[in-house]
Design a protein around this motif. Structure first.
Motif, short mmCIF file in Angstrom:
data_model
loop_
_atom_site.label_atom_id
_atom_site.label_comp_id
_atom_site.label_asym_id
_atom_site.label_seq_id
_atom_site.Cartn_x
_atom_site.Cartn_y
_atom_site.Cartn_z
N LYS A 23 24.42 -30.59 4.48
CA LYS A 23 23.70 -29.32 4.30
C LYS A 23 23.55 -28.98 2.82
O LYS A 23 22.47 -28.61 2.37
CB LYS A 23 24.46 -28.16 4.97
N THR A 24 24.64 -29.12 2.07
CA THR A 24 24.57 -28.76 0.65
C THR A 24 23.70 -29.76 -0.11
O THR A 24 22.92 -29.38 -0.98
CB THR A 24 25.99 -28.67 0.06
N THR A 25 23.80 -31.02 0.27
CA THR A 25 22.95 -32.04 -0.35
C THR A 25 21.48 -31.70 -0.11
O THR A 25 20.66 -31.69 -1.04
CB THR A 25 23.27 -33.42 0.26
N LEU A 81 25.68 -19.56 1.31
CA LEU A 81 26.30 -18.71 2.34
C LEU A 81 27.46 -19.41 3.04
O LEU A 81 27.89 -18.96 4.10
CB LEU A 81 25.26 -18.30 3.37
N ASP A 82 27.90 -20.53 2.48
CA ASP A 82 29.14 -21.11 2.99
C ASP A 82 30.21 -20.25 2.33
O ASP A 82 30.75 -20.58 1.27
CB ASP A 82 29.25 -22.58 2.57
N VAL A 83 30.47 -19.08 2.96
CA VAL A 83 31.16 -18.02 2.23
C VAL A 83 32.59 -18.39 1.86
O VAL A 83 33.14 -17.86 0.90
CB VAL A 83 31.13 -16.66 2.96
N GLY A 90 32.02 -22.64 -0.21
CA GLY A 90 30.71 -23.01 -0.76
C GLY A 90 30.84 -23.92 -1.98
O GLY A 90 31.74 -23.74 -2.80
N ASP A 91 29.95 -24.90 -2.07
CA ASP A 91 30.03 -25.80 -3.21
C ASP A 91 28.68 -26.05 -3.85
O ASP A 91 28.44 -27.07 -4.46
CB ASP A 91 30.73 -27.11 -2.83
N VAL A 92 27.79 -25.07 -3.71
CA VAL A 92 26.48 -25.18 -4.35
C VAL A 92 26.63 -25.27 -5.86
O VAL A 92 25.99 -26.10 -6.52
CB VAL A 92 25.58 -23.98 -3.95
N VAL A 137 18.66 -21.24 1.90
CA VAL A 137 19.99 -20.75 2.23
C VAL A 137 20.86 -21.89 2.76
O VAL A 137 20.56 -22.49 3.80
CB VAL A 137 19.91 -19.63 3.30
N ASP A 138 21.93 -22.17 2.02
CA ASP A 138 22.92 -23.16 2.47
C ASP A 138 23.96 -22.41 3.30
O ASP A 138 24.29 -21.27 2.98
CB ASP A 138 23.58 -23.81 1.25
N THR A 139 24.45 -23.00 4.38
CA THR A 139 25.39 -22.27 5.24
C THR A 139 26.66 -23.07 5.51
O THR A 139 26.74 -24.26 5.20
CB THR A 139 24.74 -21.96 6.61
MG LIG Z 1 28.23 -27.61 2.27
#
Ligand SMILES: [Mg+2]
Ligand SMILES: Nc1ncnc2c1ncn2[C@@H]1O[C@H](COP(=O)(O)OP(=O)(O)O)[C@@H](O)[C@H]1O
Length: 396
Positions: free
Chosen positions: A155-157, A179-181, A184-186, A260-262
């Motif tokens: 997902k983050t990729t 939003l990987d609250v 999160g690793d954005v 939006v990343d989750t």
């Molecule tokens: Mg992720």
């Protein structure tokens, strides 16, 4: 007289449709029906969109239905007529996909003509009503939520690369929200050291004023903006669904694209992001547990009526030796797969360096497929009034 495009038909059917529509018919070459309308219409020489798209029985039913549901959302001014053996079951599925009419393959010319005329007038009627809506909607950006039942599937990729890709298609157009609250690793995937993070963007003065909110965003050298994840899992826990909803609505007023990343699964924050989304990218690894999980998640979202208008199914970690084909996946999840991302050694390296693949410009099969995903959003929207012929503009 309506402009008709005919796909997935043999020569005999093409002749009947030409007679019925009195000439203004473009017959697309046979071949697999693309799920994405832009790909289908790329084949039209003059680039003009039809009033009626007739899809013959040479296409697979799931493909026809997938394409019809997309058109229903992306270009509601086009009526889709499906030619296939009309069983009760198919009628139901076709109606749900927004198909205008379902005709038996053997229909004669006069009946075909009546059906095409009916579909043509429905198309122009719908266009008249829809035009003002489409115009007001233009002022709100697209909210693209990346979701998956499981973690570690990319997902983050995908969200960082999509955001970078959209930024390069339109500078200053995009904001990426982590939003990987909890984990999160954005920020790390983009090599950013943020001064502010998600809690700052949703609480306090930023929540009241969009101009202030913009000062809490982190800027990436590419021109992409980001709302990075909370510093600690505890800080992230304080973010409610309403906070998310408000944040995404404000950002969509300022940016053309809000990506939006989750976190894995359907947390309160993810549900709020899906609720606000114009598009969802449903992601899964291409293996049996991943695909089963995806199916369950799609079922739940369908039940909750929470699948946004634009739905994009992406398989990651595709491996020719994995034993699963795209067709197997499509059968299991009951819908088409839109993009298949290969397993690639370049990805973990890019994650570790904090430089997304599409930023580094590396030539890699994964980068090519990621670009394909970006172009689904960056492409000119189909509902572009100028591309309809003058008579339709006059009618509206
Ligand atoms: Mg992720
Ligand atoms: N197509 C791919 N090929 C190889 N490695 C990948 C691929 N996609 C993602 N990865 C790696 O898998 C790990 C998990 O990806 P990530 O995007 O963080 O998943 P998620 O956000 O869903 O938890 C990362 O180390 C990433 O580099």
């Amino acid at each position: 007289m309506s402009r008709v495009v005919l796909a997935a038909a043999d020569e005999e059917l093409a002749l009947r449709v030409k007679h019925a529509a009195e000439g203004d018919v473009t017959v697309l070459p046979p071949g697999r029906l693309p799920a994405e309308p832009t790909r289908l219409f790329e084949q039209l020489v003059d680039g003009e969109l039809p009033d009626v798209l007739v899809i013959g029985p040479m296409a697979r039913i799931v493909e026809t239905l997938a394409l019809a549901s997309r058109l229903d959302v992306q270009a509601p001014g086009i009526s889709v007529v499906m030619i296939a053996e009309p069983t009760a079951e198919l009628w139901q599925a076709a109606m749900r996909a927004g198909v205008r009419d379902l005709l038996p393959p053997g229909l004669d010319v006069p009946d075909l003509r009546t059906a095409i005329d009916r579909a043509g007038s429905a198309a122009s009627g719908r266009r008249r009503v829809l035009r003002p809506v489409a115009e007001t909607a233009r002022y709100t950006g697209r909210v693209i939520t990346i979701a998956s039942p499981k973690g570690g599937v990319g997902k983050t990729t995908v969200s960082t690369n999509l955001a970078i890709g959209l930024t390069s298609s339109a500078p200053q157009s995009t904001v990426l929200v982590d939003l990987d609250v909890q984990f999160g690793d954005v920020a790390s995937a983009l090599g950013l050291v943020p001064e502010y993070s998600l809690p700052d963007a949703v609480h306090g003065p930023a929540s009241q004023d969009t101009m202030v909110l913009k000062t809490f965003l982190t800027q990436h050298p590419s021109g992409l903006y980001a709302v990075c994840g909370a510093e600690s899992p505890a800080a992230g826990d304080g973010i409610s669904g309403d906070d998310v909803s408000r944040l995404l609505a404000s950002l969509a007023r300022e940016f053309r694209y809000v990506v939006v990343d989750t976190a894995p699964g359907l947390s309160e924050q993810t549900l709020a992001a899906l609720d606000r989304a114009t598009d969802v990218v449903m992601l899964s690894s291409m293996d049996v547990p991943g695909v089963r999980g995806l199916r369950k998640e799609l079922d739940v979202l369908r039940e909750l009526c929470m699948i946004p208008a634009g739905r994009h199914v992406v398989m990651n970690f595709a491996d020719p030796k994995g034993g699963l084909s795209v067709r197997d996946v499509e059968t299991t999840i009951g819908t088409g797969v839109d993009v298949v991302l290969p397993r690639s050694k370049a990805v973990p390296a890019s994650t570790n360096q904090g430089v997304p693949l599409l930023q580094s410009g590396r030539k890699d099969p994964m980068a090519k497929e990621l670009r394909r995903l970006v172009s689904r959003f960056a492409a000119t929207p189909l509902m572009k009034p100028g591309r309809y012929r003058a008579k339709h503009r006059a009618a509206s």
